[in-house]
Design a protein around this motif. Structure first.
Motif, PDB file in Angstrom:
ATOM      1  N   PRO A  90       0.811  -1.221   0.000  1.00  0.00           N
ATOM      2  CA  PRO A  90       0.000   0.000   0.000  1.00  0.00           C
ATOM      3  C   PRO A  90       0.844   1.271   0.000  1.00  0.00           C
ATOM      4  CG  PRO A  90      -0.866  -1.549   1.589  1.00  0.00           C
ATOM      5  CD  PRO A  90       0.414  -2.128   1.094  1.00  0.00           C
ATOM      6  N   LEU A  91       1.939   1.271   0.769  1.00  0.00           N
ATOM      7  CA  LEU A  91       2.780   2.473   0.819  1.00  0.00           C
ATOM      8  C   LEU A  91       3.338   2.805  -0.563  1.00  0.00           C
ATOM      9  CD1 LEU A  91       5.000   2.567   4.028  1.00  0.00           C
ATOM     10  CD2 LEU A  91       3.379   4.257   3.186  1.00  0.00           C
ATOM     11  N   ILE A  92       3.869   1.796  -1.223  1.00  0.00           N
ATOM     12  CA  ILE A  92       4.457   2.033  -2.543  1.00  0.00           C
ATOM     13  C   ILE A  92       3.373   2.479  -3.529  1.00  0.00           C
ATOM     14  CG2 ILE A  92       5.610   0.903  -4.477  1.00  0.00           C
ATOM     15  CD1 ILE A  92       6.973  -0.899  -2.332  1.00  0.00           C
ATOM     16  N   THR A  93       2.227   1.798  -3.475  1.00  0.00           N
ATOM     17  CA  THR A  93       1.141   2.163  -4.385  1.00  0.00           C
ATOM     18  C   THR A  93       0.682   3.594  -4.135  1.00  0.00           C
ATOM     19  OG1 THR A  93       0.456  -0.102  -4.024  1.00  0.00           O
ATOM     20  CG2 THR A  93      -1.000   1.267  -5.351  1.00  0.00           C
ATOM     21  N   LEU A  94       0.525   3.946  -2.847  1.00  0.00           N
ATOM     22  CA  LEU A  94       0.045   5.289  -2.528  1.00  0.00           C
ATOM     23  C   LEU A  94       1.070   6.338  -2.934  1.00  0.00           C
ATOM     24  CD1 LEU A  94      -1.663   4.677   0.914  1.00  0.00           C
ATOM     25  CD2 LEU A  94      -2.769   5.419  -1.185  1.00  0.00           C
ATOM     26  N   ALA A  95       2.351   6.025  -2.732  1.00  0.00           N
ATOM     27  CA  ALA A  95       3.403   6.960  -3.141  1.00  0.00           C
ATOM     28  C   ALA A  95       3.327   7.164  -4.648  1.00  0.00           C
ATOM     29  CB  ALA A  95       4.763   6.412  -2.743  1.00  0.00           C
ATOM     30  N   PHE A  96       3.142   6.069  -5.348  1.00  0.00           N
ATOM     31  CA  PHE A  96       3.031   6.112  -6.800  1.00  0.00           C
ATOM     32  C   PHE A  96       1.832   6.966  -7.214  1.00  0.00           C
ATOM     33  CE2 PHE A  96       1.206   3.951 -10.595  1.00  0.00           C
ATOM     34  CZ  PHE A  96       2.211   4.274 -11.484  1.00  0.00           C
ATOM     35  N   LEU A  97       0.718   6.812  -6.480  1.00  0.00           N
ATOM     36  CA  LEU A  97      -0.497   7.545  -6.831  1.00  0.00           C
ATOM     37  C   LEU A  97      -0.367   9.038  -6.557  1.00  0.00           C
ATOM     38  CD1 LEU A  97      -3.220   5.063  -5.607  1.00  0.00           C
ATOM     39  CD2 LEU A  97      -2.978   5.941  -7.919  1.00  0.00           C
ATOM     40  N   GLN A  98       0.629   9.421  -5.746  1.00  0.00           N
ATOM     41  CA  GLN A  98       0.793  10.844  -5.460  1.00  0.00           C
ATOM     42  C   GLN A  98       1.161  11.625  -6.722  1.00  0.00           C
ATOM     43  OE1 GLN A  98      -0.095  12.115  -2.425  1.00  0.00           O
ATOM     44  NE2 GLN A  98      -0.619   9.966  -2.096  1.00  0.00           N
ATOM     45  N   PHE A  99       1.882  10.968  -7.648  1.00  0.00           N
ATOM     46  CA  PHE A  99       2.196  11.725  -8.864  1.00  0.00           C
ATOM     47  C   PHE A  99       1.672  11.073 -10.146  1.00  0.00           C
ATOM     48  CE2 PHE A  99       5.914   9.486  -7.251  1.00  0.00           C
ATOM     49  CZ  PHE A  99       6.154   8.581  -8.281  1.00  0.00           C
ATOM     50  N   TYR A 100       1.140   9.838 -10.021  1.00  0.00           N
ATOM     51  CA  TYR A 100       0.531   9.240 -11.203  1.00  0.00           C
ATOM     52  C   TYR A 100      -0.898   9.757 -11.320  1.00  0.00           C
ATOM     53  CZ  TYR A 100      -1.486   5.747 -14.297  1.00  0.00           C
ATOM     54  OH  TYR A 100      -2.142   5.119 -15.326  1.00  0.00           O
ATOM     55  N   LYS A 101      -1.161  10.597 -12.322  1.00  0.00           N
ATOM     56  CA  LYS A 101      -2.491  11.211 -12.385  1.00  0.00           C
ATOM     57  C   LYS A 101      -3.170  10.930 -13.719  1.00  0.00           C
ATOM     58  CE  LYS A 101      -2.031  13.448  -8.425  1.00  0.00           C
ATOM     59  NZ  LYS A 101      -2.581  12.901  -7.221  1.00  0.00           N
ATOM     60  N   HIS A 102      -2.822   9.819 -14.350  1.00  0.00           N
ATOM     61  CA  HIS A 102      -3.355   9.620 -15.689  1.00  0.00           C
ATOM     62  C   HIS A 102      -4.651   8.815 -15.728  1.00  0.00           C
ATOM     63  CE1 HIS A 102       0.033  11.759 -17.128  1.00  0.00           C
ATOM     64  NE2 HIS A 102       0.849  10.923 -16.483  1.00  0.00           N
TER      65      HIS A 102
END
Lengths: 399, 154
Positions: free
Chosen positions: A302-314
Motif C-alpha cells: 500500500p505504501l508504494i502504491t500510494l506513493a506512486f499515486l501521489q504523482f501518477y495522475k493519468h
C-alpha cells in the motif's frame, strides 16, 4: 481453557513445544479478542477522519463526512459484542455496565464506551442531521414521519439562529470528540501495553501504535465504503475525494509504519532476556501474519502504491482500482496486526523457553463464524443507517 | 437582550435526564441480589464456581488406601510429584475404589514426557535421558520402580 483439558493435561502437551507452564497450553484470548480492537479501531479511525474534515474545513471531503460518522456509529454499536460473546455469559453481560468499578482497567471500558457513544458520536450526528430530519419529517407521511419526529426530539426550529447553534454545538462536540476518539482506542492499546508480564505487549508505545493503526484502518474503511456506496448508487466516484483520503492514508501509514518500526528496533537493540523467544516467535509462528500479511501486504505494497499515486495522475480507471485494492490490503494488514498482538502475545511461554499453538475453532461463541458475524453485522447496520439518514438527501446548509 | 438558550440544549438536557433516571431505575432492579455481599462482585458467583464437577482429589486422599505406595515414594526422587500427576484425575476412583477409574501409565513415552532430552528444560530440575539411547527396546518399568526410581529392579 476448555474444562476437559484440565483432566488430561498430558494428552494436549503435543500442542506445546519446549517448556511451558500448564496454564499456557490453551489460549485464553481467541479470535474474538482480535476482532474487538479491530472494530474499535475502525470506529476511532473513521471518526478521526470525519473530525479532521470538520475542524480543518477540508471542503473536498464533504461527501465522506456523514459516511464516516455513520460508519463509526455502526461499528461502535457492535464493538462490545465480540467481548460479550467471548465471555460466553451473554445473559449477565450487562452487569459490568451497571456495576462499574473505577480501578479495573477492563471495567473502565464501560465508561469510555458510553461517553463516546452518547456524548460524542450520537450528539455529533444529531446536530448534523437535525435540520434535515425536520425537513424530512415534514415531507414524509405515516410511520416515517413519526420516526423522524422522534429523532429530532421534537426540536423543529429551523430558523437561521437555531441552525447556527446546530453548527456551533456540533463543532464543540467535534473538538471534544477528537481526544475522545484518541482515548477510546488508546485505551484498547493500554489494555495490552500495561500487561507487565508479557514482553510482546508491554511497551508504553502500545496505545500510540494502536491509535495510528486505528486511523489507518478507519481511513481505509471510509474510502472503501465511499467507493461501494457510489457503485450501488451508480454515481461517479469523485477522484478528488479519493486523492485526498489517499494522501491522508499515505501520511498516517508512514507514521504508523515508522512507529512500529521504532518499537521493533528498540526491542532488537535492547535485546532483553525475552528477545530470544520473541525472535523465534516472529520468525516462526508469526512469520506469515507478521512479515507477509502485516508487513508486505498490509504496509509496504500500500505504501508504494500510494506513493506512486501521489504523482501518477493519468488513467482514472487504473487509479480507482488501485485505491480500491489499497484500501482492502490496508484493512487486511491492520487485522493481521491485531492478530499478531493478541494471538502472538499468548503463543510463547512466560518461561521464555517454549511455545504453545493456537487452534482456531469454527463454531461456538468463541469461534471464527461468530467473529465473522460480528464483522458483517456492522455492514448491515450501516446499510440501514444510510437508508434512514441518507447523506445525499440532506438539506444543503448555507454558510 | 434576553439570554438565549438554544432549544436543542434544553431538549437534550431533558433527554439525558430521562436516560440517566431510566438507567438508575433499571440499575435498581437489575443489580443482582447478592452483589456486594462480600466485595465488589456477585456473592452467588461463589456458588456458581463451586458447581463444576471435581476431577482431582489431591494426593492426601490417596493415602487412605495406598499408604504403602506413599511410603515408597517418600524415600526417593519422585517424592515431590503428586500421584495424580502420573495417574491422572482420581476423584472418581477415590469414591469408587475401582481400578477402571484410574490410569495406570505404561511405556517409555510416558516417562519420556518429563525425562526425554529437551533443550528448553533445566537439567538441574528434571534429569534427562535420550529415549533413543537409554536402554532401548526395554520398558523403563523393567528396571525403575515409578514410585521409587532409584530402587532398581533386577
Amino acid at each position: 481453557m476448555e474444562p476437559h483439558h484440565y483432566q488430561h493435561l498430558y494428552d494436549i502437551l503435543t500442542h506445546a513445544q519446549g517448556y511451558i507452564f500448564p496454564n499456557e497450553i490453551d489460549l485464553q484470548w481467541g479470535i474474538l479478542i482480535v476482532v474487538y480492537p479491530f472494530i474499535t479501531g475502525l470506529v476511532a479511525g473513521a471518526f478521526i477522519l470525519a473530525s479532521l474534515e470538520r475542524v480543518f474545513k477540508v471542503k473536498v471531503l464533504k461527501p465522506t463526512y456523514q459516511i464516516a460518522l455513520l460508519t463509526a456509529l455502526s461499528f461502535l454499536l457492535v464493538a462490545t459484542m465480540p467481548l460479550i460473546s467471548h465471555l460466553s455469559q451473554p445473559q449477565r453481560a450487562y452487569e459490568i455496565l451497571i456495576t462499574p468499578h473505577s480501578t479495573s482497567a477492563m471495567a473502565i471500558f464501560g465508561f469510555v464506551y458510553l461517553w463516546y457513544l452518547m456524548v460524542v458520536l450520537l450528539l455529533e450526528i444529531w446536530f448534523d442531521y437535525r435540520p434535515s430530519m425536520v425537513v424530512w419529517s415534514n415531507e414524509k407521511k405515516g410511520v416515517m414521519r413519526l420516526v423522524y419526529r422522534i429523532l429530532t426530539l421534537g426540536v423543529n426550529d429551523v430558523s437561521p439562529r437555531a441552525l447556527k447553534w446546530d453548527r456551533k454545538l456540533g463543532y464543540i462536540i467535534t473538538v471534544v470528540g477528537i481526544p475522545s476518539a484518541f482515548i477510546l482506542h488508546g485505551y484498547v492499546g493500554f489494555i495490552f501495553g500495561s500487561i507487565k508480564a508479557n514482553p510482546w505487549w508491554s511497551t508504553p508505545l502500545m496505545p500510540i501504535i494502536f491509535l495510528f493503526s486505528a486511523m489507518v484502518s478507519g481511513i481505509a474503511l471510509v474510502m472503501l465504503v465511499y467507493m461501494i456506496i457510489s457503485y450501488f448508487r451508480k454515481t461517479v466516484i469523485d477522484l478528488n475525494v479519493l486523492d485526498t483520503i489517499g494522501k491522508y492514508l499515505f501520511f498516517v501509514l508512514i507514521l504508523d509504519f515508522t512507529l512500529e518500526g521504532l518499537d521493533q528496533i528498540q526491542r532488537i537493540y535492547e535485546a532483553e532476556e525475552s528477545f530470544e523467544i520473541i525472535k523465534l516467535l516472529v520468525s516462526g509462528k508469526l512469520y506469515l501474519t507478521l512479515f507477509v500479511a502485516q508487513g508486505l501486504v498490509g504496509t509496504l505494497i500500500p505504501l508504494i502504491t500510494l506513493a506512486f499515486l501521489q504523482f501518477y495522475k493519468h488513467k482514472i480507471k487504473v487509479r480507482k482500482s488501485m485505491y480500491l485494492i489499497v484500501s482492502i490490503l490496508v484493512l487486511i494488514g491492520v487485522y493481521s496486526m491485531r492478530w499478531n498482538v493478541v494471538i502472538g502475545g499468548q503463543l510463547f511461554s512466560k518461561s521464555f523457553s517454549g511455545f504453545t499453538s493456537f487452534k482456531l475453532g469454527l463454531i461456538g461463541l468463541d469461534g471464527s463464524l461468530m467473529a465473522a458475524f460480528w464483522l458483517i453485522l456492522p455492514i448491515g447496520i450501516l446499510t440501514f443507517l444510510l437508508w434512514l439518514l441518507p447523506p445525499w438527501k440532506m438539506v444543503p446548509e448555507e454558510e | 437582550m434576553k439570554f438565549y438558550i438554544p432549544p436543542q440544549l434544553t431538549r437534550l438536557a431533558i433527554a439525558f435526564a430521562i436516560f440517566i433516571s431510566l438507567f438508575l431505575v433499571l440499575r435498581h432492579f437489575l443489580v443482582p441480589d447478592t452483589f456486594g455481599e462480600y466485595g465488589h462482585y456477585r456473592g452467588a458467583s461463589l456458588i456458581d464456581n463451586a458447581l463444576p464437577e471435581i476431577h482431582y482429589a489431591g494426593q492426601q486422599a490417596c493415602f487412605d488406601c495406598h499408604q504403602d505406595i506413599e511410603d515408597l515414594k517418600k524415600q526417593d526422587v519422585h517424592n515431590d510429584i503428586h500421584c495424580e500427576t502420573c495417574h491422572g484425575p482420581g476423584q472418581k476412583h477415590v469414591l469408587s475404589g475401582e481400578a477402571a477409574d484410574i490410569l495406570k501409565p505404561t511405556g517409555r513415552e510416558f516417562c519420556g514426557r518429563c525425562h526425554s532430552t529437551n533443550a528448553a528444560k533445566q537439567i538441574s530440575a528434571v534429569f534427562q535421558i535420550d529415549l533413543k539411547k537409554h536402554n532401548v527396546n526395554r520398558n523403563c518399568l523393567e528396571c525403575h520402580n515409578p514410585h521409587q526410581p532409584w530402587k532398581m529392579k533386577k
